[in-house]
Write a protein that holds these residues in place. Sequence first.
Motif, short mmCIF file in Angstrom:
data_model
loop_
_atom_site.label_atom_id
_atom_site.label_comp_id
_atom_site.label_asym_id
_atom_site.label_seq_id
_atom_site.Cartn_x
_atom_site.Cartn_y
_atom_site.Cartn_z
N GLN A 181 0.88 -1.17 0.00
CA GLN A 181 0.00 0.00 0.00
C GLN A 181 0.92 1.21 0.00
OE1 GLN A 181 -2.61 -0.30 3.42
NE2 GLN A 181 -4.17 -1.36 2.23
N TRP A 182 0.74 2.09 -1.01
CA TRP A 182 1.67 3.21 -1.08
C TRP A 182 1.04 4.38 -1.82
CZ3 TRP A 182 6.09 2.52 -5.16
CH2 TRP A 182 5.63 1.83 -6.28
N THR A 183 1.74 5.50 -1.77
CA THR A 183 1.27 6.73 -2.40
C THR A 183 2.20 7.10 -3.56
OG1 THR A 183 2.62 8.18 -1.00
CG2 THR A 183 0.43 7.55 -0.17
N TRP A 184 1.77 8.08 -4.35
CA TRP A 184 2.60 8.53 -5.45
C TRP A 184 3.86 9.24 -4.95
CZ3 TRP A 184 3.13 7.07 -10.17
CH2 TRP A 184 2.06 6.44 -10.82
N ASP A 185 3.79 9.86 -3.79
CA ASP A 185 5.00 10.46 -3.22
C ASP A 185 6.02 9.37 -2.94
OD1 ASP A 185 4.33 13.30 -3.00
OD2 ASP A 185 2.79 12.65 -1.60
N GLU A 186 5.57 8.21 -2.44
CA GLU A 186 6.47 7.10 -2.17
C GLU A 186 6.98 6.48 -3.47
OE1 GLU A 186 4.72 5.47 2.08
OE2 GLU A 186 3.60 5.04 0.25
N TYR A 187 6.15 6.50 -4.50
CA TYR A 187 6.58 6.04 -5.82
C TYR A 187 7.75 6.88 -6.33
CZ TYR A 187 6.32 4.93 -10.85
OH TYR A 187 6.62 4.56 -12.14
N ILE A 188 7.64 8.20 -6.18
CA ILE A 188 8.69 9.12 -6.63
C ILE A 188 10.00 8.81 -5.91
CG2 ILE A 188 9.42 11.53 -6.75
CD1 ILE A 188 7.09 10.92 -8.60
N THR A 189 9.89 8.55 -4.61
CA THR A 189 11.09 8.22 -3.83
C THR A 189 11.74 6.93 -4.31
OG1 THR A 189 10.22 9.36 -1.88
CG2 THR A 189 11.96 7.74 -1.52
N LEU A 190 10.91 5.90 -4.54
CA LEU A 190 11.44 4.62 -5.00
C LEU A 190 12.05 4.75 -6.39
CD1 LEU A 190 11.91 1.64 -4.48
CD2 LEU A 190 9.60 1.18 -5.36
N ALA A 191 11.44 5.56 -7.25
CA ALA A 191 11.98 5.76 -8.59
C ALA A 191 13.41 6.28 -8.53
CB ALA A 191 11.10 6.73 -9.38
N GLY A 192 13.69 7.14 -7.55
CA GLY A 192 15.05 7.64 -7.39
C GLY A 192 16.02 6.54 -7.01
N LYS A 193 15.59 5.64 -6.14
CA LYS A 193 16.45 4.54 -5.72
C LYS A 193 16.68 3.52 -6.84
CE LYS A 193 15.00 4.73 -0.86
NZ LYS A 193 14.38 3.96 0.25
N LEU A 194 15.70 3.40 -7.73
CA LEU A 194 15.80 2.39 -8.80
C LEU A 194 16.47 2.91 -10.06
CD1 LEU A 194 12.31 0.59 -8.55
CD2 LEU A 194 14.49 -0.07 -7.52
N THR A 195 16.82 4.18 -10.08
CA THR A 195 17.56 4.73 -11.21
C THR A 195 19.03 4.32 -11.07
OG1 THR A 195 16.06 6.61 -11.44
CG2 THR A 195 18.25 6.83 -12.42
N LYS A 196 19.47 3.43 -11.94
CA LYS A 196 20.81 2.87 -11.87
C LYS A 196 21.48 2.95 -13.24
CE LYS A 196 20.29 1.47 -7.57
NZ LYS A 196 21.07 2.05 -6.46
#
Length: 446
Positions: A181-196
């Motif tokens: 269960q998550w929000t779009w704000d959390e999606y944005i944060t995860l997108a930063g971590k998954l940028t490799k």
Amino acid sequence: MKPIRKGLPLAALAACLAFTGCASNTGNGSEKAAGTPNTETKKGLVKLTMWGGVPEESGPKDVVAAWNKANPDLQVEYIRYVNDDSGNTKLDTALISKTDAPDIFISYGETYYNRRMNAGMAAPLDELIAKSGFKVDEIIGNGNIIKSNHTTYYLPAMKQLSMVLINQTTLTAAGDKLPEQWTWDEYITLAGKLTKGEAKGSFIQAPGEILPKIALTLAKPKDSYYNDKGLSNFDSPALKKGLELQKQLYDKGNMVTWAETVSNKLATHSELFTGKANMILGGTHLLRYVKDTKNFPREFKVAFAPNPQLEAGGKVNIAGFNDLMSINSKSTHKEEAMKFIAWYLSEGNTAMIAGGRIPTNKKADTDKVAELLVGDAAALMDVDSLKKILKTDYVFPAQVESAAYTELTKILTEESEKYFMNVQPIDKTMQSLKARADQAIQAAKK
């Protein structure tokens, strides 16, 4: 469900079709030539034709074969049309034909359906449903069908679920757990971590599934484009947040630019399975690509997370019900057509599951549906995370109002593009969105 245009008669639509396509959706694939009109080829034998946009090999062939084997006196022929502008025009032309008109037809999305219903192409179904004994509320749920003037003109055959597909290897390496269960704000944060390296952390298809549109739907699932005064909802704080969220993904380098996405017509599934993005916003319709290692060979598993919400605790799924089945108002075999539709919705469309089409039947066994969706590809995906999404109860969007709907989508895309490409600031974007949208609605209602 309200029509797209007021008072569009059948003759007017016929004139329109003679010169141009009247709407636009996307699709692909080859098309089978139109068949013969429905006839009784011999005494006691009734032949029906059904037009749909799914390739025969993706389920319809097996569906029709099963029905025809069990019903020798009521045979069905499936005819594929391509679900794009010209394909839908071809179907509309066939529906007003005296020789090639189908008995049953499937519309994809409310826009095409509204057009056909408003033109008198769809027969009222309520009496036919009652005669057939089909229990709408038990099978589909009355709340999942939008009536026009208290009359049913379609029954939905597919439930599509939106979800986020993630490269599980990259997610594990980033030290994060799969969101449940998550929000779009959390999606944005995860997108930063998954940028490799060269791989971006996110991909959202443009101009189709943009965050401003998604945010409107999450905040107001029913008639997201419209406010309670009959004008646009394009001054919504949710829309503004959606714009700002997507801009963050671009500005932080966590998603390929708008210009590159649009100009190169980048496909959502291709970005994930070619390693160009580690997380994509997609849906159950992409499962066929998850299983396609011939065209997309890879070493990682795909994990599935629910679509993010604007606020914690939300349960809106931005996809919903589709494959809208109607009976041609000109068909001479309406009761027979309803008999087939009742069977299809109760059990016949099981053969469509492997191609990513989840039945609307509430009684369908979720574990069995998951098994058919996965097939022999369990090693390629996190099956447990898929099952969790399938078993969740969601709130789905509904489009009842439709004044200038296509124009509003165009306006939303155009103004969003200006903001994403730094042509105009957010305040100017919001002002232009509201002014243009209200004007379009008012013009459509004249």
